[in-house]
Design a protein around this motif. Sequence first.
Motif, short mmCIF file in Angstrom:
data_model
loop_
_atom_site.label_atom_id
_atom_site.label_comp_id
_atom_site.label_asym_id
_atom_site.label_seq_id
_atom_site.Cartn_x
_atom_site.Cartn_y
_atom_site.Cartn_z
N ILE A 218 7.49 3.40 -6.62
CA ILE A 218 6.84 2.30 -7.30
C ILE A 218 6.37 2.77 -8.66
N ASP A 219 6.47 1.88 -9.64
CA ASP A 219 5.98 2.21 -10.97
C ASP A 219 4.51 1.82 -11.00
N LEU A 220 3.66 2.73 -10.58
CA LEU A 220 2.23 2.44 -10.51
C LEU A 220 1.63 2.03 -11.84
N ARG A 221 2.22 2.51 -12.90
CA ARG A 221 1.68 2.19 -14.23
C ARG A 221 1.69 0.68 -14.45
N GLN A 222 2.68 0.04 -13.90
CA GLN A 222 2.79 -1.42 -14.06
C GLN A 222 2.34 -2.19 -12.83
N ALA A 223 2.70 -1.68 -11.66
CA ALA A 223 2.39 -2.41 -10.42
C ALA A 223 1.04 -2.07 -9.83
N GLY A 224 0.42 -0.99 -10.31
CA GLY A 224 -0.87 -0.58 -9.75
C GLY A 224 -1.92 -1.68 -9.80
N TRP A 225 -2.63 -1.85 -8.73
CA TRP A 225 -3.67 -2.88 -8.66
C TRP A 225 -4.95 -2.31 -8.08
N TRP A 226 -6.01 -2.27 -8.85
CA TRP A 226 -7.28 -1.71 -8.35
C TRP A 226 -8.39 -2.62 -8.80
N ASP A 227 -8.04 -3.85 -9.11
CA ASP A 227 -9.02 -4.78 -9.65
C ASP A 227 -9.51 -5.76 -8.62
N TRP A 228 -10.10 -5.27 -7.55
CA TRP A 228 -10.57 -6.15 -6.49
C TRP A 228 -11.71 -7.01 -6.95
N GLU B 154 9.72 -9.58 -4.45
CA GLU B 154 8.50 -9.83 -5.21
C GLU B 154 8.60 -9.38 -6.66
N GLY B 155 9.66 -8.68 -6.95
CA GLY B 155 9.83 -8.20 -8.31
C GLY B 155 8.88 -7.08 -8.66
N THR B 156 8.58 -6.25 -7.70
CA THR B 156 7.69 -5.12 -7.93
C THR B 156 8.38 -4.09 -8.82
N PRO B 157 7.70 -3.66 -9.90
CA PRO B 157 8.25 -2.66 -10.82
C PRO B 157 8.59 -1.36 -10.11
N LEU B 158 9.83 -0.97 -10.15
CA LEU B 158 10.24 0.27 -9.50
C LEU B 158 10.81 1.27 -10.49
N VAL C 96 0.87 -1.18 0.00
CA VAL C 96 0.00 0.00 0.00
C VAL C 96 0.90 1.22 0.00
N VAL C 97 0.85 1.98 -1.09
CA VAL C 97 1.72 3.15 -1.21
C VAL C 97 0.91 4.41 -1.47
N ARG C 98 1.63 5.52 -1.55
CA ARG C 98 0.93 6.78 -1.80
C ARG C 98 0.58 6.86 -3.28
N ALA C 99 -0.33 7.78 -3.59
CA ALA C 99 -0.82 7.94 -4.96
C ALA C 99 0.29 8.26 -5.95
N ASP C 100 1.36 8.84 -5.49
CA ASP C 100 2.44 9.18 -6.42
C ASP C 100 3.49 8.07 -6.51
N GLY C 101 3.22 6.98 -5.85
CA GLY C 101 4.15 5.86 -5.93
C GLY C 101 5.28 5.90 -4.92
#
Length: 118
Positions: A94-104, A80-84, A58-63
């Motif tokens: 964090i590279d939210l463009r790739q790691a972002g998850w909002w698909d609950w 975990e290999g999270t895109p940074l 869980v990160v801030r909106a700006d990554g």
Amino acid sequence: MVHDHDDYVEAVLALVEQVPPGRVTTYGAIADVLGVGGPRQVGAVMRTHGAAVPWWRVVRADGTLPPSHDEEAVGAYRFEGTPLLVRPSGGFRIDLRQAGWWDWVSGAGLPAPTSVDS
DNA sequence: ACATTGACGGGCC
DNA sequence: TGGCCCGCCAATG
């Protein structure tokens, strides 16, 4: 239904637990899905109950990284290999463009934060 | 009832 | 990209 305080806490933690390894979400996205309270309330919950869940997802909106424990978080991201996105300044986010998850799962329907696009 | 505070967000410069 | 400021929402003193 999220009515009392305890339910709210559980709802937040439940959503965090759904974020898969290598992916992250934001305080605002969670608040958005819950439909009540705001990012700050989610942060308040994480501050006190975060230890029970994968809080580093869980990160801030700006990554940028969640406050405190950034050392541990970095280790987790590498593992975990999270895109940074490495910044010349030395830090990273964090590279939210790739790691972002909002698909609950069927929390469905709630649209992803617009700030996440390109 | 008012001021302060915070694991936040977004607009602006 | 980075810093500043203001809005938000609930909890506290």
